[in-house]
Design a protein around this motif. Sequence first.
Motif, PDB file in Angstrom:
ATOM      1  N   SER A 189      42.196  15.222  15.869  1.00  9.35           N
ATOM      2  CA  SER A 189      41.112  15.068  16.554  1.00  9.35           C
ATOM      3  C   SER A 189      39.954  14.885  15.647  1.00  9.35           C
ATOM      4  CB  SER A 189      41.094  16.762  17.153  1.00  9.35           C
ATOM      5  OG  SER A 189      41.078  17.427  16.092  1.00  9.35           O
ATOM      6  N   VAL A 190      39.716  15.482  14.534  1.00 10.70           N
ATOM      7  CA  VAL A 190      39.177  15.098  13.606  1.00 10.70           C
ATOM      8  C   VAL A 190      37.962  13.534  13.533  1.00 10.70           C
ATOM      9  CG1 VAL A 190      38.196  15.318  11.276  1.00 10.70           C
ATOM     10  CG2 VAL A 190      39.893  16.885  12.304  1.00 10.70           C
ATOM     11  N   THR A 191      36.723  13.594  14.401  1.00  9.03           N
ATOM     12  CA  THR A 191      36.499  12.334  13.935  1.00  9.03           C
ATOM     13  C   THR A 191      34.808  11.895  12.499  1.00  9.03           C
ATOM     14  OG1 THR A 191      34.588  13.116  15.539  1.00  9.03           O
ATOM     15  CG2 THR A 191      36.171  11.936  16.170  1.00  9.03           C
ATOM     16  N   ARG A 192      34.742  13.544  11.880  1.00  5.42           N
ATOM     17  CA  ARG A 192      33.448  13.451  10.783  1.00  5.42           C
ATOM     18  C   ARG A 192      34.365  14.342   9.860  1.00  5.42           C
ATOM     19  NH1 ARG A 192      28.317  11.493  12.047  1.00  5.42           N
ATOM     20  NH2 ARG A 192      27.621  12.920  10.499  1.00  5.42           N
ATOM     21  N   ILE A 193      34.346  13.676   8.494  1.00  2.00           N
ATOM     22  CA  ILE A 193      34.606  14.055   7.593  1.00  2.00           C
ATOM     23  C   ILE A 193      33.133  14.153   7.018  1.00  2.00           C
ATOM     24  CG2 ILE A 193      35.155  14.113   5.343  1.00  2.00           C
ATOM     25  CD1 ILE A 193      37.906  13.074   6.333  1.00  2.00           C
ATOM     26  N   ASN A 194      32.296  15.200   6.504  1.00  2.00           N
ATOM     27  CA  ASN A 194      30.512  15.404   6.135  1.00  2.00           C
ATOM     28  C   ASN A 194      30.418  15.316   4.983  1.00  2.00           C
ATOM     29  OD1 ASN A 194      29.065  15.205   8.949  1.00  2.00           O
ATOM     30  ND2 ASN A 194      30.227  16.918   9.122  1.00  2.00           N
ATOM     31  N   TYR A 195      29.422  15.332   4.885  1.00  2.00           N
ATOM     32  CA  TYR A 195      28.751  15.426   2.823  1.00  2.00           C
ATOM     33  C   TYR A 195      29.457  16.540   2.244  1.00  2.00           C
ATOM     34  CZ  TYR A 195      24.678  12.206   4.476  1.00  2.00           C
ATOM     35  OH  TYR A 195      23.864  11.257   5.002  1.00  2.00           O
ATOM     36  N   ASN A 223      46.474  14.824  -2.526  1.00  2.00           N
ATOM     37  CA  ASN A 223      47.579  13.890  -0.607  1.00  2.00           C
ATOM     38  C   ASN A 223      46.122  14.060  -0.124  1.00  2.00           C
ATOM     39  OD1 ASN A 223      48.936  13.154   1.065  1.00  2.00           O
ATOM     40  ND2 ASN A 223      50.785  15.161   0.836  1.00  2.00           N
ATOM     41  N   ILE A 224      45.904  12.852   0.897  1.00  2.00           N
ATOM     42  CA  ILE A 224      45.003  13.320   1.425  1.00  2.00           C
ATOM     43  C   ILE A 224      45.338  12.556   3.108  1.00  2.00           C
ATOM     44  CG2 ILE A 224      42.701  12.502   0.790  1.00  2.00           C
ATOM     45  CD1 ILE A 224      41.292  14.608   2.256  1.00  2.00           C
ATOM     46  N   THR A 225      45.524  11.916   4.073  1.00  2.00           N
ATOM     47  CA  THR A 225      45.743  11.556   4.866  1.00  2.00           C
ATOM     48  C   THR A 225      44.422  12.176   6.559  1.00  2.00           C
ATOM     49  OG1 THR A 225      47.891  11.681   5.345  1.00  2.00           O
ATOM     50  CG2 THR A 225      47.130  10.687   6.718  1.00  2.00           C
ATOM     51  N   ILE A 226      43.976  10.917   5.965  1.00  2.00           N
ATOM     52  CA  ILE A 226      42.251  11.001   7.176  1.00  2.00           C
ATOM     53  C   ILE A 226      43.256  10.084   8.299  1.00  2.00           C
ATOM     54  CG2 ILE A 226      39.930   9.594   7.297  1.00  2.00           C
ATOM     55  CD1 ILE A 226      39.618  10.148   4.247  1.00  2.00           C
ATOM     56  N   PRO A 227      42.842  11.084   9.930  1.00  2.00           N
ATOM     57  CA  PRO A 227      43.020  10.734  10.920  1.00  2.00           C
ATOM     58  C   PRO A 227      42.726   9.566  11.463  1.00  2.00           C
ATOM     59  CG  PRO A 227      41.933  12.012  10.777  1.00  2.00           C
ATOM     60  CD  PRO A 227      41.891  12.208   9.606  1.00  2.00           C
ATOM     61  N   ASN A 228      43.200   8.709  12.007  1.00  2.00           N
ATOM     62  CA  ASN A 228      42.965   7.086  12.572  1.00  2.00           C
ATOM     63  C   ASN A 228      41.861   7.280  13.387  1.00  2.00           C
ATOM     64  OD1 ASN A 228      44.804   5.800  11.191  1.00  2.00           O
ATOM     65  ND2 ASN A 228      46.198   6.214  12.873  1.00  2.00           N
ATOM     66  N   ASN A 229      40.821   8.108  14.084  1.00  2.00           N
ATOM     67  CA  ASN A 229      40.544   8.829  14.912  1.00  2.00           C
ATOM     68  C   ASN A 229      38.652   8.831  14.418  1.00  2.00           C
ATOM     69  OD1 ASN A 229      42.000   7.914  16.848  1.00  2.00           O
ATOM     70  ND2 ASN A 229      42.033  10.298  18.006  1.00  2.00           N
ATOM     71  N   ALA A 230      39.363   9.351  13.116  1.00  2.00           N
ATOM     72  CA  ALA A 230      37.889   9.451  12.397  1.00  2.00           C
ATOM     73  C   ALA A 230      36.823   8.644  12.218  1.00  2.00           C
ATOM     74  CB  ALA A 230      38.578   9.904  10.561  1.00  2.00           C
ATOM     75  N   ILE A 283      41.914   4.745   5.044  1.00  2.00           N
ATOM     76  CA  ILE A 283      40.241   4.907   5.493  1.00  2.00           C
ATOM     77  C   ILE A 283      40.065   3.705   6.884  1.00  2.00           C
ATOM     78  CG2 ILE A 283      37.730   4.939   5.193  1.00  2.00           C
ATOM     79  CD1 ILE A 283      38.414   4.253   2.018  1.00  2.00           C
ATOM     80  N   PRO A 284      40.570   4.459   7.821  1.00  2.00           N
ATOM     81  CA  PRO A 284      39.939   3.923   8.765  1.00  2.00           C
ATOM     82  C   PRO A 284      38.564   4.179   9.369  1.00  2.00           C
ATOM     83  CG  PRO A 284      41.082   6.683   9.344  1.00  2.00           C
ATOM     84  CD  PRO A 284      40.593   6.492   7.916  1.00  2.00           C
ATOM     85  N   CYS A 285      37.791   4.553   8.526  1.00  2.00           N
ATOM     86  CA  CYS A 285      36.248   4.850   9.501  1.00  2.00           C
ATOM     87  C   CYS A 285      35.999   3.571   9.649  1.00  2.00           C
ATOM     88  CB  CYS A 285      35.379   5.315   8.477  1.00  2.00           C
ATOM     89  SG  CYS A 285      36.553   7.635   8.352  1.00  2.00           S
ATOM     90  N   THR A 286      34.981   4.196  10.860  1.00  2.00           N
ATOM     91  CA  THR A 286      33.742   2.746  11.188  1.00  2.00           C
ATOM     92  C   THR A 286      32.756   2.938   9.938  1.00  2.00           C
ATOM     93  OG1 THR A 286      32.602   4.266  12.583  1.00  2.00           O
ATOM     94  CG2 THR A 286      34.382   1.960  12.830  1.00  2.00           C
ATOM     95  N   THR A 287      32.137   3.862   9.260  1.00  2.00           N
ATOM     96  CA  THR A 287      31.223   4.059   7.947  1.00  2.00           C
ATOM     97  C   THR A 287      30.999   5.026   6.980  1.00  2.00           C
ATOM     98  OG1 THR A 287      29.777   3.900  10.009  1.00  2.00           O
ATOM     99  CG2 THR A 287      28.532   4.874   7.892  1.00  2.00           C
ATOM    100  N   ILE A 288      31.224   4.348   5.915  1.00  2.00           N
ATOM    101  CA  ILE A 288      32.002   5.299   4.679  1.00  2.00           C
ATOM    102  C   ILE A 288      29.991   5.552   4.258  1.00  2.00           C
ATOM    103  CG2 ILE A 288      32.784   5.150   2.659  1.00  2.00           C
ATOM    104  CD1 ILE A 288      34.659   3.278   3.561  1.00  2.00           C
ATOM    105  N   GLU A 289      29.603   6.560   3.830  1.00  2.00           N
ATOM    106  CA  GLU A 289      28.433   7.063   2.995  1.00  2.00           C
ATOM    107  C   GLU A 289      28.319   6.716   1.563  1.00  2.00           C
ATOM    108  OE1 GLU A 289      25.463   7.509   4.654  1.00  2.00           O
ATOM    109  OE2 GLU A 289      26.363   7.436   6.754  1.00  2.00           O
ATOM    110  N   SER A 290      27.868   6.948   0.884  1.00  2.00           N
ATOM    111  CA  SER A 290      27.329   6.285  -0.612  1.00  2.00           C
ATOM    112  C   SER A 290      27.936   7.625  -1.088  1.00  2.00           C
ATOM    113  CB  SER A 290      26.082   6.074  -1.021  1.00  2.00           C
ATOM    114  OG  SER A 290      25.062   7.672   0.053  1.00  2.00           O
ATOM    115  N   TYR A 291      28.181   7.037  -2.097  1.00  2.00           N
ATOM    116  CA  TYR A 291      28.987   7.679  -3.061  1.00  2.00           C
ATOM    117  C   TYR A 291      30.770   8.400  -2.652  1.00  2.00           C
ATOM    118  CZ  TYR A 291      24.648   6.591  -5.408  1.00  2.00           C
ATOM    119  OH  TYR A 291      23.360   6.631  -6.052  1.00  2.00           O
ATOM    120  N   ALA A 292      30.731   8.311  -1.679  1.00  2.00           N
ATOM    121  CA  ALA A 292      31.956   9.144  -1.003  1.00  2.00           C
ATOM    122  C   ALA A 292      33.145   9.222  -2.532  1.00  2.00           C
ATOM    123  CB  ALA A 292      32.936   8.097   0.414  1.00  2.00           C
TER     124      ALA A 292
END
Length: 169
Positions: free
Chosen positions: A96-102, A113-120, A139-148
């Motif tokens: 259900s998590v779609t955003r991992i913020n700054y 160990n971390i798994t980013i969900p496909n809906n992110a 990484i399944p995300c559509t946007t990846i900000e700088s220095y991630a």
Amino acid sequence: MKHFVLTLLGLLSFCLAIRAEVYSGECGDNGNNLTWTLDTETGKLVISGNGAMTQNPWRDYRNSIRIVEIQEGVTSIVNSAFADCSNLTNVTIAASVTRINYYAFLDCISLSNITIPNNATYIGSSAFEGCTNLLNIIIPCTTIESYAFQHCTNLKKITIKNGVKEIKK
């Protein structure tokens, strides 16, 4: 002497039991009923409920956090949510998590160990910066900000799934 040793062991056990505590509270606002619970004995922080995470009240206990479980219903991870949790090794994030913020996991130097969900769909700037023990990530995300992933010195493999539209410098 035997009685003294048994008494000392009992006292030591009591002291250790006192140190292990459970803390809990809210980590959302506007009625989204997000809650958190941290068991200092296991080091496990569980975030549950429905809605966006809007605060990180566990900051005072960040050195006790070793495992994070973000349960189904949580939709985003607030800025700096787990920054400087230097003993954090494992994170489970619900679909259900779609955003991992700054700065969400900034300087989590033990995170391996971390798994980013496909809906992110979004990873904020410096979200994983300084995670020096992170070895690989999908990484399944559509946007990846700088220095991630800046200063992730042991990162060997990054898999970017189809659908990424923007990777900022």
